[in-house]
Design a protein around this motif. Sequence first.
Motif, mmCIF file in Angstrom:
data_model
loop_
_atom_site.group_PDB
_atom_site.id
_atom_site.type_symbol
_atom_site.label_atom_id
_atom_site.label_comp_id
_atom_site.label_asym_id
_atom_site.label_seq_id
_atom_site.Cartn_x
_atom_site.Cartn_y
_atom_site.Cartn_z
ATOM 1 N N ASP A 1 0.809 -1.217 0.000
ATOM 2 C CA ASP A 1 0.000 0.000 0.000
ATOM 3 C C ASP A 1 0.846 1.273 0.000
ATOM 4 O O ASP A 1 0.327 2.370 0.228
ATOM 5 C CB ASP A 1 -0.958 0.012 1.193
ATOM 6 N N THR A 2 2.133 1.147 -0.295
ATOM 7 C CA THR A 2 3.004 2.325 -0.293
ATOM 8 C C THR A 2 2.538 3.414 -1.260
ATOM 9 O O THR A 2 2.566 4.599 -0.904
ATOM 10 C CB THR A 2 4.453 1.916 -0.597
ATOM 11 N N PRO A 3 2.096 3.104 -2.500
ATOM 12 C CA PRO A 3 1.604 4.186 -3.368
ATOM 13 C C PRO A 3 0.424 4.944 -2.760
ATOM 14 O O PRO A 3 0.365 6.180 -2.854
ATOM 15 C CB PRO A 3 1.207 3.454 -4.651
ATOM 16 N N ALA A 4 -0.495 4.224 -2.126
ATOM 17 C CA ALA A 4 -1.628 4.895 -1.485
ATOM 18 C C ALA A 4 -1.148 5.774 -0.333
ATOM 19 O O ALA A 4 -1.640 6.892 -0.134
ATOM 20 C CB ALA A 4 -2.642 3.869 -0.985
ATOM 21 N N ALA A 5 -0.162 5.275 0.426
ATOM 22 C CA ALA A 5 0.393 6.073 1.521
ATOM 23 C C ALA A 5 1.108 7.307 0.985
ATOM 24 O O ALA A 5 1.037 8.391 1.586
ATOM 25 C CB ALA A 5 1.346 5.226 2.359
ATOM 26 N N ALA A 6 1.801 7.177 -0.145
ATOM 27 C CA ALA A 6 2.482 8.329 -0.751
ATOM 28 C C ALA A 6 1.466 9.371 -1.200
ATOM 29 O O ALA A 6 1.683 10.582 -1.026
ATOM 30 C CB ALA A 6 3.342 7.875 -1.927
ATOM 31 N N ARG A 7 0.357 8.926 -1.767
ATOM 32 C CA ARG A 7 -0.688 9.875 -2.175
ATOM 33 C C ARG A 7 -1.304 10.563 -0.964
ATOM 34 O O ARG A 7 -1.579 11.770 -0.984
ATOM 35 C CB ARG A 7 -1.762 9.158 -2.994
ATOM 36 N N THR A 8 -1.527 9.799 0.117
ATOM 37 C CA THR A 8 -2.049 10.384 1.350
ATOM 38 C C THR A 8 -1.103 11.452 1.875
ATOM 39 O O THR A 8 -1.525 12.536 2.309
ATOM 40 C CB THR A 8 -2.259 9.295 2.412
ATOM 41 N N ASN A 9 0.187 11.165 1.839
ATOM 42 C CA ASN A 9 1.191 12.109 2.310
ATOM 43 C C ASN A 9 1.201 13.366 1.448
ATOM 44 O O ASN A 9 1.279 14.491 1.957
ATOM 45 C CB ASN A 9 2.555 11.450 2.292
ATOM 46 N N ARG A 10 1.099 13.187 0.136
ATOM 47 C CA ARG A 10 1.106 14.333 -0.777
ATOM 48 C C ARG A 10 -0.103 15.229 -0.536
ATOM 49 O O ARG A 10 0.008 16.460 -0.538
ATOM 50 C CB ARG A 10 1.109 13.831 -2.218
ATOM 51 N N ARG A 11 -1.226 14.616 -0.308
ATOM 52 C CA ARG A 11 -2.436 15.416 -0.066
ATOM 53 C C ARG A 11 -2.361 16.131 1.275
ATOM 54 O O ARG A 11 -2.899 17.237 1.422
ATOM 55 C CB ARG A 11 -3.678 14.529 -0.163
ATOM 56 N N PHE A 12 -1.704 15.519 2.271
ATOM 57 C CA PHE A 12 -1.497 16.235 3.534
ATOM 58 C C PHE A 12 -0.730 17.524 3.284
ATOM 59 O O PHE A 12 -1.095 18.592 3.788
ATOM 60 C CB PHE A 12 -0.733 15.358 4.528
ATOM 61 N N MET A 13 0.343 17.440 2.519
ATOM 62 C CA MET A 13 1.131 18.633 2.224
ATOM 63 C C MET A 13 0.276 19.689 1.549
ATOM 64 O O MET A 13 0.306 20.875 1.910
ATOM 65 C CB MET A 13 2.323 18.263 1.343
ATOM 66 N N GLN A 14 -0.510 19.267 0.584
ATOM 67 C CA GLN A 14 -1.348 20.212 -0.149
ATOM 68 C C GLN A 14 -2.387 20.857 0.764
ATOM 69 O O GLN A 14 -2.612 22.086 0.695
ATOM 70 C CB GLN A 14 -2.017 19.489 -1.323
ATOM 71 N N ARG A 15 -2.993 20.057 1.636
ATOM 72 C CA ARG A 15 -3.983 20.618 2.566
ATOM 73 C C ARG A 15 -3.326 21.613 3.512
ATOM 74 O O ARG A 15 -3.877 22.689 3.792
ATOM 75 C CB ARG A 15 -4.654 19.504 3.384
ATOM 76 N N ALA A 16 -2.162 21.238 4.036
ATOM 77 C CA ALA A 16 -1.471 22.125 4.976
ATOM 78 C C ALA A 16 -1.146 23.458 4.317
ATOM 79 O O ALA A 16 -1.333 24.528 4.914
ATOM 80 C CB ALA A 16 -0.208 21.453 5.496
ATOM 81 N N VAL A 17 -0.661 23.424 3.082
ATOM 82 C CA VAL A 17 -0.337 24.666 2.373
ATOM 83 C C VAL A 17 -1.595 25.498 2.161
ATOM 84 O O VAL A 17 -1.587 26.727 2.375
ATOM 85 C CB VAL A 17 0.352 24.343 1.028
ATOM 86 N N ARG A 18 -2.670 24.858 1.759
ATOM 87 C CA ARG A 18 -3.916 25.608 1.542
ATOM 88 C C ARG A 18 -4.434 26.209 2.845
ATOM 89 O O ARG A 18 -4.844 27.375 2.884
ATOM 90 C CB ARG A 18 -4.980 24.705 0.914
ATOM 91 N N ARG A 19 -4.429 25.423 3.928
ATOM 92 C CA ARG A 19 -4.939 25.928 5.204
ATOM 93 C C ARG A 19 -4.106 27.117 5.687
ATOM 94 O O ARG A 19 -4.644 28.117 6.177
ATOM 95 C CB ARG A 19 -4.913 24.829 6.271
ATOM 96 N N LEU A 20 -2.790 27.007 5.571
ATOM 97 C CA LEU A 20 -1.923 28.092 6.027
ATOM 98 C C LEU A 20 -2.076 29.323 5.137
ATOM 99 O O LEU A 20 -2.049 30.459 5.624
ATOM 100 C CB LEU A 20 -0.475 27.630 6.075
ATOM 101 N N SER A 21 -2.252 29.104 3.842
ATOM 102 C CA SER A 21 -2.485 30.234 2.940
ATOM 103 C C SER A 21 -3.778 30.953 3.301
ATOM 104 O O SER A 21 -3.840 32.188 3.339
ATOM 105 C CB SER A 21 -2.537 29.754 1.488
ATOM 106 N N GLU A 22 -4.805 30.175 3.590
ATOM 107 C CA GLU A 22 -6.084 30.765 3.984
ATOM 108 C C GLU A 22 -5.966 31.538 5.290
ATOM 109 O O GLU A 22 -6.703 32.500 5.521
ATOM 110 C CB GLU A 22 -7.142 29.663 4.118
#
Length: 251
Positions: free
Chosen positions: A40-61
């Motif tokens: 399940d490493t690819p799914a975990a990598a996608r989860t990690n990538r989306r965390f980064m994206q969410r964090a950037v969006r939340r902090l930008s907001e």
Amino acid sequence: MTIDATVPNVARMYDYYLGGYHNFAADRAAAEKILEIFPDTPAAARTNRRFMQRAVRRLSEAGVRQFLDIGAGLPTQGNVHEHTDGRVVYVDNDPVAVAQARTLVERDERVSVALADLRDPEALLADPHVCGHLDLAEPVAVLLVSMLHFVPDEADPWRLIARLRDATAPGSHLVVSHLTLDGVDAAPTQQGTQVYRGASAPIVPRTRADILRLFDGFELLDPGLVWIGQWQPDPGEEQVSHGYAGVGVKR
């Protein structure tokens, strides 16, 4: 620029997990060994990538206008600058990754790319691509996403982060995701770390307690240090997590 395509590179392996094409046969072979152990490493990598994206969006907001992404690796889908209209500096110690990143963002005045290493924080902070692009007297979000588990204990990642914390203004943020040992049987963990010993950097999973120490001097934002997929998830997102994530603010 010389590229040794025979040595698996951790950034190119991560690119392979994400479905990218910036990788060579040695990277794919090593990544496939990891997939045999942790399918399940690819799914975990996608989860990690989306965390980064969410964090950037939340902090930008929330008004953060500067982002310092250390250990950015190869340019892959959903980069930091695509999720904020603030200023971004990508940092990596791999000349190939830096060259590719510069090619990707060369026409975006908001973005700069630095060849520097977290293990030399003084040089990183003094790099003209960093200090000439960001104003460290103003709040900045420092991103260390799936990066610190490639920093061995003897390099003291806790000290390195403390140096970055001390160099940034109040209101700055620390964004971290980190591979963990928690809940994983010893045998597959040993097999996985053995694969990475033959790559460009060994991997060092850590416990939640050790990861929490990285946030010394920061106040964790809700929901605290949690499994990566549980950090302020958007509805319907997959939550395959191989580590912990958190975002802290310097008061």
